[in-house]
Structure formats: C-alpha cells, structure tokens
Design a protein around this motif. Structure first.
Motif, PDB file in Angstrom:
ATOM      1  N   THR A  42      23.327 -34.839 105.935  1.00 36.89           N
ATOM      2  CA  THR A  42      22.718 -34.959 105.261  1.00 36.89           C
ATOM      3  C   THR A  42      24.430 -34.912 104.125  1.00 36.89           C
ATOM      4  O   THR A  42      25.209 -35.456 104.741  1.00 36.89           O
ATOM      5  CB  THR A  42      22.972 -33.553 104.872  1.00 36.89           C
ATOM      6  N   ASN A  86      25.407 -40.596  98.952  1.00 37.00           N
ATOM      7  CA  ASN A  86      25.880 -39.930 100.440  1.00 37.00           C
ATOM      8  C   ASN A  86      26.021 -40.718 101.295  1.00 37.00           C
ATOM      9  O   ASN A  86      27.376 -40.596 102.347  1.00 37.00           O
ATOM     10  CB  ASN A  86      24.419 -38.886 100.703  1.00 37.00           C
ATOM     11  N   VAL A 160      21.359 -27.398 101.670  1.00 34.18           N
ATOM     12  CA  VAL A 160      20.687 -26.489 100.996  1.00 34.18           C
ATOM     13  C   VAL A 160      21.122 -25.545  99.891  1.00 34.18           C
ATOM     14  O   VAL A 160      22.859 -26.074  99.433  1.00 34.18           O
ATOM     15  CB  VAL A 160      20.247 -25.198 102.199  1.00 34.18           C
TER      16      VAL A 160
HETATM   17  O1  LIG Z   1      22.263 -33.545  96.609  1.00 34.57           O
HETATM   18  C1  LIG Z   1      22.136 -33.483  97.167  1.00 34.57           C
HETATM   19  O2  LIG Z   1      22.589 -32.440  97.713  1.00 34.57           O
HETATM   20  C2  LIG Z   1      21.661 -30.593  98.652  1.00 34.57           C
HETATM   21  C3  LIG Z   1      23.127 -29.650  99.184  1.00 34.57           C
HETATM   22  O3  LIG Z   1      24.326 -30.114  98.315  1.00 34.57           O
HETATM   23  P1  LIG Z   1      25.211 -29.117  98.349  1.00 34.57           P
HETATM   24  O4  LIG Z   1      26.469 -29.851  97.853  1.00 34.57           O
HETATM   25  O5  LIG Z   1      24.489 -28.035  97.047  1.00 34.57           O
HETATM   26  O6  LIG Z   1      25.629 -28.681  99.445  1.00 34.57           O
HETATM   27  C4  LIG Z   1      22.520 -32.347  99.963  1.00 34.57           C
HETATM   28  O7  LIG Z   1      21.393 -31.831 101.016  1.00 34.57           O
HETATM   29  C5  LIG Z   1      21.703 -32.980  99.615  1.00 34.57           C
HETATM   30  O8  LIG Z   1      21.725 -34.541 100.814  1.00 34.57           O
HETATM   31  C6  LIG Z   1      22.073 -33.623  98.071  1.00 34.57           C
HETATM   32  O9  LIG Z   1      21.748 -35.752  97.961  1.00 34.57           O
END
Ligand SMILES: O=C1O[C@H](COP(=O)(O)O)[C@@H](O)[C@H](O)[C@H]1O
Length: 268
Positions: A42, A86, A160
């Motif tokens: 992720t 990512n 999340v």
């Molecule tokens: O844009 C995205 O956001 C989610 C959550 O990111 P966070 O920085 O709030 O933890 C991420 O899981 C996703 O892969 C990404 O493309």
C-alpha cells in the motif's frame, strides 16, 4: 470472510516495527510452506512507515527476496519516477535495497507508460497480469470469476485514509461499487491526484490476510466508523476483509474512538 481483529500499539513507530516483524514472519512461513510468498503493498504514510521499519529490521535477511512477489493495491496515476507514486516511494524506502527478482515486482503502469493517460486501459492490463499469474490453484471467488482471477495473496496491506478510503476506493465513488472487475481506473478522487488505479473490494477479499494500518489522531474516526458496522460504500475500509484473517493494526491515537469492546489492552 474473517472478522476483524484489533491490535493497538503505543505509537506509530512501534506499530510500524511490530507490523514489519509480523510481515517478515508471515513471508518466511509462506516461503517455507509454498516455496514463495506474495504481498500486496500500500502507499501512504503508514504503508511507507512499515516498509522503512522492514528495511531497518535485522531479521529482513531471513526473507528470500528472490522468491517474493510484490503487487500494489493502488497507484496514483502519474509519470514514471514521480515522487508521489506509491511505487517510487516503496523503491526509495525499501525495494531498491533488497535483492528482489525484477520479474516478480509488479508495479501498476505510470501515466507516461504504454497506456498513456488511459487509466482504465492500465487497470485492465493490471487485471490481466494478475490473471496470468493466478493459476488454477489460486483463489477465485464467484465475483472474481466474472472479472478475472487473482492470486491468493498471502498478505494484502492497506493504509486507511481519514475518510475511510482504502487503496484508491473512496466513499461513494463508482470504484467502491465494483463487484466484477478486479482492478479499475479511478477518476475524480477527492485526494490528489484525482486519477488513480485500484484493486476492487472483490480482489482485496481474495487475499488470505488483509492488514489495515492506521496511526494518528486523524485516523481515529475512520477506524471507529469502519469497525462499528458501517457499510462498505460509505466506509470502504469496512469492506476490506481477508479470507483467513483481517487485522487492524493501530496506534493508541487512532484507537481513541473505538467502541470499548473493540479496544483491547495495549499490546506493547
Ligand atoms: O493516497 C493514498 O492514501 C492511502 C492512505 O494514506 P495515508 O497517508 O493517509 O496513510 C494509501 O493507503 C493509498 O495507498 C494511497 O494511494
């Protein structure tokens, strides 16, 4: 589908280290049981935090990196090498420093790749890549049977978002309604960039284990909503479940609004 389990760590650094330790064990176990392991990565702060902790963990050498397949749950549809992709971020924090087999690393296409600016075509190609690797021994649910098979991922990681989004499945956008295709182009995402590629909920649910990572006060409301019976269209994180295990890995700040019956004692 499994019922979510919650593990709460003291802070986000400890959460990242503990999640990295868990992942190392899971990969080593899968490699000794089946010869190889597959993990879906992720993006986001917590996903990158886990990869950074993995890069620093001495036990990372227990992994046979040449027998690890890496996939992505979503991608920001940007040019190759863009620092917001990512894939770029994962390379920087971990992937460039471990001996992976390049044929087993499966990034989603960039916006200057073979599909140009057509995110839907790039999504379709990623679905075909998943199907090509998913042999008959891999998992195929009724839903993914219509849209193409996906491998039986050992662990699928998801950050999340504060709005409960997981991968690039945002509340009430068309992608979260998808029940047949395994990968879709996402348009008009509320978080930049607006164009993305994402696994769908049926593809996510083909994983053996789904681990959701949330640290920080800004994730507390999202965790509470998703774990309190919300629907997956309004709260996509609620629909992210693994076949054998669904694990929510939180820090104390992200756990502050959980219903009391879900808040176990701090694990460390
Ligand atoms: O844009 C995205 O956001 C989610 C959550 O990111 P966070 O920085 O709030 O933890 C991420 O899981 C996703 O892969 C990404 O493309």
């Amino acid at each position: 589908m499994s019922t979510p389990q919650v593990v709460v760590h003291r802070d986000k650094e400890l959460m990242a280290k503990a999640a990295a330790a868990r992942l190392i064990t899971k990969i080593v176990d899968a490699q000794s049981a089946r010869g190889s392991a597959s993990v879906v990565l992720t993006g986001g702060r917590n996903g990158n935090g886990l990869l950074a902790a993995l890069a620093e963990a001495p036990a990372r050498d227990a992994i046979d990196w040449s027998r690890l397949d890496l996939w992505w749950g979503d991608e920001r549809f940007l040019p190759d090498g863009d620092p917001e992709r990512n894939y770029t971020q994962a390379r920087e924090v971990l992937l460039d420093s471990v001996p992976l087999d390049p044929d087993r690393v499966h990034p989603m296409a960039p916006s200057d790749g073979p599909f140009g600016h057509d995110a839907d075509a790039a999504a379709e190609a990623y679905a075909a890549e998943l199907t090509a690797v998913a042999g008959p021994e891999h998992y195929q649910s009724a839903a993914t049977a219509a849209g193409g098979a996906v491998p039986s991922f050992d662990v699928l990681l998801l950050g999340v978002g504060p709005d409960t989004h997981v991968a690039s499945l945002f509340p009430e956008l068309p992608a979260v309604y998808e029940q047949e295709r395994t990968v879709v182009g996402v348009h008009g995402a509320p978080k930049p960039p607006p164009t993305r590629i994402s696994l769908t909920l049926p593809a996510i649910r083909a994983a053996r284990e789904v681990w959701l990572l949330a640290a920080g006060e800004d994730k507390a409301n999202a965790a509470a909503i998703a774990l309190s019976g919300a629907g997956e269209v309004q709260a996509p994180a609620a629909g992210a479940r693994g076949r054998s295990r669904t694990l929510w890995l939180l820090d104390e700040a992200a756990a502050t609004q959980l219903p009391r019956d879900l808040y176990p004692p701090a694990s460390s």
